[in-house]
Design a protein around this motif. Structure first.
Motif, PDB file in Angstrom:
ATOM      1  N   ASN A   1     -15.842 -19.191   4.042  1.00 45.91           N
ATOM      2  CA  ASN A   1     -16.340 -20.526   4.194  1.00 45.91           C
ATOM      3  C   ASN A   1     -16.215 -21.319   2.951  1.00 45.91           C
ATOM      4  OD1 ASN A   1     -18.112 -22.376   5.298  1.00 45.91           O
ATOM      5  ND2 ASN A   1     -20.175 -21.360   4.667  1.00 45.91           N
ATOM      6  N   PRO A   2     -15.664 -22.330   3.317  1.00 42.28           N
ATOM      7  CA  PRO A   2     -14.764 -22.859   4.557  1.00 42.28           C
ATOM      8  C   PRO A   2     -13.728 -21.713   5.053  1.00 42.28           C
ATOM      9  CG  PRO A   2     -14.919 -24.517   2.596  1.00 42.28           C
ATOM     10  CD  PRO A   2     -15.205 -23.077   2.118  1.00 42.28           C
ATOM     11  N   ALA A   3     -13.304 -21.976   6.348  1.00 45.18           N
ATOM     12  CA  ALA A   3     -12.426 -21.659   7.049  1.00 45.18           C
ATOM     13  C   ALA A   3     -11.765 -22.360   8.037  1.00 45.18           C
ATOM     14  CB  ALA A   3     -12.785 -20.341   7.603  1.00 45.18           C
ATOM     15  N   SER A   4     -10.244 -22.131   8.432  1.00 46.90           N
ATOM     16  CA  SER A   4      -9.759 -22.883   9.452  1.00 46.90           C
ATOM     17  C   SER A   4      -9.552 -22.205  10.748  1.00 46.90           C
ATOM     18  CB  SER A   4      -8.612 -23.532   8.823  1.00 46.90           C
ATOM     19  OG  SER A   4      -7.498 -22.460   8.391  1.00 46.90           O
ATOM     20  N   THR A   5      -9.388 -20.867  10.834  1.00 46.12           N
ATOM     21  CA  THR A   5      -9.286 -20.305  12.136  1.00 46.12           C
ATOM     22  C   THR A   5     -10.458 -19.402  12.421  1.00 46.12           C
ATOM     23  OG1 THR A   5      -8.333 -18.270  10.748  1.00 46.12           O
ATOM     24  CG2 THR A   5      -6.758 -19.950  11.376  1.00 46.12           C
TER      25      THR A   5
ATOM     26  N   SER B   1     -10.562 -21.964  15.495  1.00 41.90           N
ATOM     27  CA  SER B   1      -9.507 -22.768  15.532  1.00 41.90           C
ATOM     28  C   SER B   1      -9.295 -24.045  16.180  1.00 41.90           C
ATOM     29  CB  SER B   1      -8.236 -21.697  15.861  1.00 41.90           C
ATOM     30  OG  SER B   1      -8.610 -21.397  17.249  1.00 41.90           O
TER      31      SER B   1
ATOM     32  N   ASN C   1     -13.180 -29.179  15.529  1.00 38.25           N
ATOM     33  CA  ASN C   1     -12.841 -30.429  14.728  1.00 38.25           C
ATOM     34  C   ASN C   1     -13.263 -30.059  13.188  1.00 38.25           C
ATOM     35  OD1 ASN C   1     -11.726 -31.880  16.882  1.00 38.25           O
ATOM     36  ND2 ASN C   1     -13.819 -32.699  17.118  1.00 38.25           N
ATOM     37  N   THR C   2     -12.645 -30.594  12.347  1.00 39.71           N
ATOM     38  CA  THR C   2     -12.880 -30.429  10.900  1.00 39.71           C
ATOM     39  C   THR C   2     -14.422 -31.125  10.593  1.00 39.71           C
ATOM     40  OG1 THR C   2     -11.811 -32.447  10.268  1.00 39.71           O
ATOM     41  CG2 THR C   2     -10.510 -30.301  10.024  1.00 39.71           C
TER      42      THR C   2
ATOM     43  N   LYS D   1     -15.950 -26.323   8.531  1.00 37.93           N
ATOM     44  CA  LYS D   1     -14.368 -26.090   9.189  1.00 37.93           C
ATOM     45  C   LYS D   1     -13.500 -27.010   8.535  1.00 37.93           C
ATOM     46  CE  LYS D   1     -10.871 -25.728  11.950  1.00 37.93           C
ATOM     47  NZ  LYS D   1     -10.793 -26.068  13.063  1.00 37.93           N
ATOM     48  N   ARG D   2     -12.282 -26.479   8.048  1.00 36.95           N
ATOM     49  CA  ARG D   2     -11.281 -27.439   7.313  1.00 36.95           C
ATOM     50  C   ARG D   2      -9.941 -27.402   8.222  1.00 36.95           C
ATOM     51  NH1 ARG D   2     -10.227 -23.729   1.863  1.00 36.95           N
ATOM     52  NH2 ARG D   2      -9.521 -21.699   3.005  1.00 36.95           N
TER      53      ARG D   2
END
Length: 253
Positions: free
Chosen positions: A184-188, A228, A231-232, A252-253
């Protein structure tokens, strides 16, 4: 304004729900146990007494074991042939008198074989000066107990004694309040982990507009959440089990 209001609402849920404390099952005698579960969320104490079905059963929460019959007016709850009764201890020997206000509510009285299980509830603090005020934090709880030779209330020919129980945060409350999210944060994806297995725990994720993004139930200690397609931005992750809720922020990044 809508985003701020929704964020405040979800983050405040934790404080509104309250906590649950328990003595766990306390052994009073070889055939007699009691448990007190204290829930601040609804100001309720649940007492579960399990003992021989052919005897009256009584407990005095908050009365030290070395205090003989307790002080005049000390609280006691007794189940006998009449039913569940809220009583007050005398000063010295004598029969505990009926409390003018019967604050315990009998939920169930089940007998299996020679064993009786009594479940009852009342407020943590009834406002009655003759009633014990149950603690709402970790600590100790002295308990005086007695049982009769029959179900007719009278002298404690079945034995008496005292013990000290430990009040701790309930397992459900601990497991919810101590959940972790990583990364955390994470993108997937990220994983939510409970310190103890909790089969009824549910994960809900909301975006900052208040829309629910996903819901899923724990199948084990961990719940993997796929982000995944999100939205960011900032999301609120709410984990719930029964009456207990904890909300944390995810990015979410």
């Amino acid at each position: 304004m809508k985003k701020i209001t929704f964020l405040f609402f979800l983050l405040s849920i934790t404080f509104c729900v309250g906590q649950s404390w328990t003595t766990g099952v306390v052994t009073l005698d070889s055939d007699f146990t009691v448990e007190f579960d204290i829930r601040t969320a609804d100001n309720t104490v649940t007492m579960t007494m399990i003992g021989p079905s052919g005897r009256w059963l009584g407990v005095g929460p908050g009365i030290a074991s070395g205090n003989s019959m307790g002080n005049a007016g000390d609280d006691a709850v007794v189940f006998n042939s009449v039913g569940l009764q809220d009583r007050n201890m005398p000063s010295g020997n004598g029969t505990p008198s009926l409390d003018a206000s019967q604050d315990w509510t009998l939920v169930s009285n089940n007998v299996v074989g020679t064993t009786r299980t009594v479940v009852a509830t009342r407020a943590i603090n009834t406002g009655d000066p003759n009633d014990f005020v149950f603690p709402t934090s970790a600590g100790t709880l002295p308990i005086l107990w007695a049982k009769g030779g029959s179900t007719s209330f009278g002298y404690h020919t079945g034995g008496r004694g005292g013990t000290v129980a430990n009040i701790t945060l309930s397992v459900d409350d601990v497991s919810i309040r101590n959940f972790t999210m990583s990364p955390n944060p994470a993108s997937t994806n990220f994983t939510i982990t409970l310190p103890q297995r909790n089969d009824d725990a549910v994960v809900e994720v909301y975006n900052m507009l208040g829309a629910k993004v996903t819901t899923q139930q724990f199948r084990d200690l961990n719940a993997n959440v796929d982000v995944s397609s999100w939205n960011t931005g900032i999301y609120l992750v709410k984990v719930t089990s029964g009456k207990f809720t904890q909300t944390k922020r995810f990015v979410k990044r």
